[in-house]
Design a protein around this motif. Structure first.
Motif, PDB file in Angstrom:
ATOM      1  N   SER A 130      53.700  48.854  34.746  1.00 53.76           N
ATOM      2  CA  SER A 130      53.070  47.723  35.438  1.00 53.76           C
ATOM      3  C   SER A 130      52.054  47.006  34.577  1.00 53.76           C
ATOM      4  O   SER A 130      51.257  47.836  33.720  1.00 53.76           O
ATOM      5  CB  SER A 130      52.586  48.187  36.850  1.00 53.76           C
ATOM      6  OG  SER A 130      51.242  48.857  36.870  1.00 53.76           O
ATOM      7  N   PHE A 131      51.763  45.862  34.782  1.00 52.03           N
ATOM      8  CA  PHE A 131      50.675  45.109  34.180  1.00 52.03           C
ATOM      9  C   PHE A 131      50.089  44.214  35.106  1.00 52.03           C
ATOM     10  O   PHE A 131      51.051  43.134  35.727  1.00 52.03           O
ATOM     11  CB  PHE A 131      51.328  44.252  33.052  1.00 52.03           C
ATOM     12  CG  PHE A 131      50.004  43.579  32.300  1.00 52.03           C
ATOM     13  CD1 PHE A 131      49.224  44.273  31.389  1.00 52.03           C
ATOM     14  CD2 PHE A 131      49.931  42.188  32.504  1.00 52.03           C
ATOM     15  CE1 PHE A 131      48.096  43.507  30.745  1.00 52.03           C
ATOM     16  CE2 PHE A 131      48.801  41.371  32.004  1.00 52.03           C
ATOM     17  CZ  PHE A 131      47.797  42.121  31.066  1.00 52.03           C
ATOM     18  N   GLN A 132      49.026  44.323  35.522  1.00 57.89           N
ATOM     19  CA  GLN A 132      48.361  43.628  36.753  1.00 57.89           C
ATOM     20  C   GLN A 132      47.369  42.833  36.469  1.00 57.89           C
ATOM     21  O   GLN A 132      46.391  43.316  35.287  1.00 57.89           O
ATOM     22  CB  GLN A 132      47.813  44.633  37.660  1.00 57.89           C
ATOM     23  CG  GLN A 132      48.787  45.587  38.180  1.00 57.89           C
ATOM     24  CD  GLN A 132      48.288  46.561  39.277  1.00 57.89           C
ATOM     25  OE1 GLN A 132      47.467  46.264  40.163  1.00 57.89           O
ATOM     26  NE2 GLN A 132      47.991  47.795  38.843  1.00 57.89           N
ATOM     27  N   ILE A 133      47.200  41.562  36.828  1.00 57.32           N
ATOM     28  CA  ILE A 133      46.167  40.829  36.454  1.00 57.32           C
ATOM     29  C   ILE A 133      45.346  40.501  37.805  1.00 57.32           C
ATOM     30  O   ILE A 133      46.002  39.964  39.108  1.00 57.32           O
ATOM     31  CB  ILE A 133      46.764  39.331  36.114  1.00 57.32           C
ATOM     32  CG1 ILE A 133      47.528  39.685  34.630  1.00 57.32           C
ATOM     33  CG2 ILE A 133      45.437  38.473  35.788  1.00 57.32           C
ATOM     34  CD1 ILE A 133      48.004  38.303  33.994  1.00 57.32           C
ATOM     35  N   LYS A 134      44.241  40.572  37.862  1.00 54.94           N
ATOM     36  CA  LYS A 134      43.399  40.365  39.176  1.00 54.94           C
ATOM     37  C   LYS A 134      42.028  39.519  38.964  1.00 54.94           C
ATOM     38  O   LYS A 134      41.410  39.537  38.209  1.00 54.94           O
ATOM     39  CB  LYS A 134      42.885  41.794  40.002  1.00 54.94           C
ATOM     40  CG  LYS A 134      42.329  41.772  41.110  1.00 54.94           C
ATOM     41  CD  LYS A 134      41.808  43.191  41.705  1.00 54.94           C
ATOM     42  CE  LYS A 134      40.578  43.444  40.644  1.00 54.94           C
ATOM     43  NZ  LYS A 134      39.976  44.767  41.557  1.00 54.94           N
ATOM     44  N   LYS A 135      41.948  38.565  40.031  1.00 57.07           N
ATOM     45  CA  LYS A 135      40.835  37.578  39.790  1.00 57.07           C
ATOM     46  C   LYS A 135      39.636  38.649  40.302  1.00 57.07           C
ATOM     47  O   LYS A 135      39.638  39.485  40.938  1.00 57.07           O
ATOM     48  CB  LYS A 135      40.855  36.538  40.760  1.00 57.07           C
ATOM     49  CG  LYS A 135      41.955  35.480  40.471  1.00 57.07           C
ATOM     50  CD  LYS A 135      42.111  34.309  41.388  1.00 57.07           C
ATOM     51  CE  LYS A 135      43.357  33.374  40.794  1.00 57.07           C
ATOM     52  NZ  LYS A 135      43.271  32.331  41.744  1.00 57.07           N
TER      53      LYS A 135
END
Length: 331
Positions: A130-135
Motif C-alpha cells: 500500500s501507499f497512503q496519503i493523509k492530510k
C-alpha cells in the motif's frame, strides 16, 4: 494474485490483426518498452494498437469482474488516460521549486524538489502492499488549501499493517485501528527465505561463475540474479526482457513458468523474499559486472564518501555498497 489467476484459467489471448503495414512496423518491437517507444514516435501506430487490443482488454475486464472475494465483486478499473496523467503531472508541479524548469513527474528521487520530499515525509506512508496519503492537522501550505472534509472530532488514521497477536494469528482491523503498527508481520517480508526444491536442483548453477544477468522484482524493486550454465543467447535475453516488461517477476517465484523453453536453463534463486538482502553473487563480477547497488535495499544511489564507509574499507577487505538511507538507519 491467486484469486486473479482463477480468471485466467483455460483462457487463450490474442489481439486482433492490424493493417499489414502496421504489422510490419511493429514486428521488430520485441518488448513492451520498444512498443511504447514506437507508439510515441508514431501516433497512428498507437491508435491501431489500441484498436487491436480492445477486444482482448474487454475480455480480461469481463473475466476479472466475475470474481468475488468475501462475497464482494472484484472491481476492474480502466487504465489512466493521457489527460488524467497530464492532470496529475500538473498537480505535482505545485511542488516545484521556483527555479526548476522540468516537470516534477520527470525527476528521480534524488533530485526531487525539497517541498515534495517534505510533503512525502509528513503526509505519506509506503508499505509493501500500500501507499497512503493523509492530510495533516498542522497548518501546512497544502492542507490549508485542501483541508480534510471530516469534522474536527473525527481524526484521520493510517490504515494499519497486518499485525499478529499473542496467539500468532492476525488481529482484526477494528482492534488495530488508531494504533501505531509496523509491517514486520507483513506476509512476504521475512528476512530469510526457504530453499526450494528447484534451488536444490540448480545448486551447481546458483554460483558467481554462472551469473548472466539480473531481473527486477516488480514489488520491491530489488535486482535478483539470473543464472545459466551457458552464456545467454539473443532469444533468451529477449525472453528475460519480456518477463521484465510485463512485470511478471516477483521475489520467490521462478523466472519462467513450467514448460517454457528456458524454465530449466535460465533460473533465479526462488528461496528469496522481498525483504531478503541482495545476493552476494550480484557483486561477484566473474562473468559480468553490474552497477553497484545498496546491499540492503537495492537502491542505485549508494554512499561511498561518508566517513563510516571509509573507516569500514580500512578495516575490512570486502565492504558491500550501502545507500545513505540504510546507513542513517544504522543497518
Amino acid at each position: 494474485m491467486s484469486l486473479l489467476n482463477l480468471a485466467l484459467q483455460n483462457v487463450s489471448l490474442q489481439r486482433n490483426s492490424m493493417d499489414v503495414n502496421f504489422e510490419y512496423i511493429v514486428k521488430p518491437a520485441s518488448s513492451l518498452k520498444k512498443l511504447r517507444d514506437l507508439s510515441e514516435r508514431q501516433p497512428n501506430v498507437k491508435t491501431a494498437l489500441e484498436e487491436s487490443l480492445e477486444p482482448t482488454l474487454s475480455l480480461l475486464k469481463h473475466r476479472f469482474s466475475k470474481l468475488k472475494l468475501h462475497n464482494r465483486n472484484v472491481v476492474v478499473h480502466d487504465a489512466a488516460t493521457f489527460e488524467e496523467i497530464k492532470n496529475l503531472s500538473d498537480v505535482l508541479d505545485l511542488f516545484k521549486d521556483t527555479e526548476d524548469s522540468c516537470s516534477v513527474i520527470e525527476c528521480n528521487e534524488k533530485n526531487a524538489p525539497k517541498k515534495l520530499k517534505d510533503f512525502i515525509d509528513k503526509h505519506c506512508r509506503a508499505r509493501q502492499y500500500s501507499f497512503q496519503i493523509k492530510k495533516c492537522t498542522a497548518q501546512c501550505w497544502y492542507c490549508t488549501l485542501n483541508p480534510k472534509r471530516l469534522p474536527g472530532d473525527n481524526p484521520l488514521h493510517w490504515l494499519p499493517d497486518p499485525t499478529k497477536g499473542p496467539d500468532g494469528t492476525y488481529q482484526s482491523l477494528e482492534d488495530l485501528m488508531d494504533t501505531e503498527t509496523t509491517d514486520k508481520d507483513c506476509p512476504g517480508l521475512s528476512l530469510k527465505g526457504t530453499t526450494t526444491d528447484n534451488d536444490k536442483k540448480h545448486k551447481g548453477v546458483l554460483i558467481g561463475g554462472k551469473v548472466r544477468s539480473f531481473i527486477i522484482c516488480c514489488l520491491c524493486g530489488k535486482r535478483r540474479v539470473v543464472y545459466s550454465k551457458e552464456r545467454l543467447s539473443r532469444l533468451q535475453i529477449t525472453d528475460i526482457e519480456e518477463v521484465q516488461d510485463n512485470l511478471l517477476y516477483t521475489c520467490g517465484s521462478s523466472l519462467f513458468p513450467e514448460g517454457h523453453r528456458c524454465y530449466d536453463n535460465v533460473v533465479v534463486t526462488e528461496g528469496l523474499e522481498c525483504a531478503t538482502e541482495m545476493e552476494t553473487t550480484y557483486y561477484a563480477g566473474i562473468t559480468t559486472k553490474f552497477l553497484p547497488v545498496c546491499f540492503f535495499c537495492g537502491d542505485i544511489e549508494i554512499d561511498s564518501t561518508s566517513q563510516t564507509v571509509q573507516d569500514l574499507k580500512k578495516n575490512y577487505s570486502i565492504v558491500r555498497p550501502i545507500c545513505a538511507t540504510c546507513l542513517s538507519r544504522g543497518i
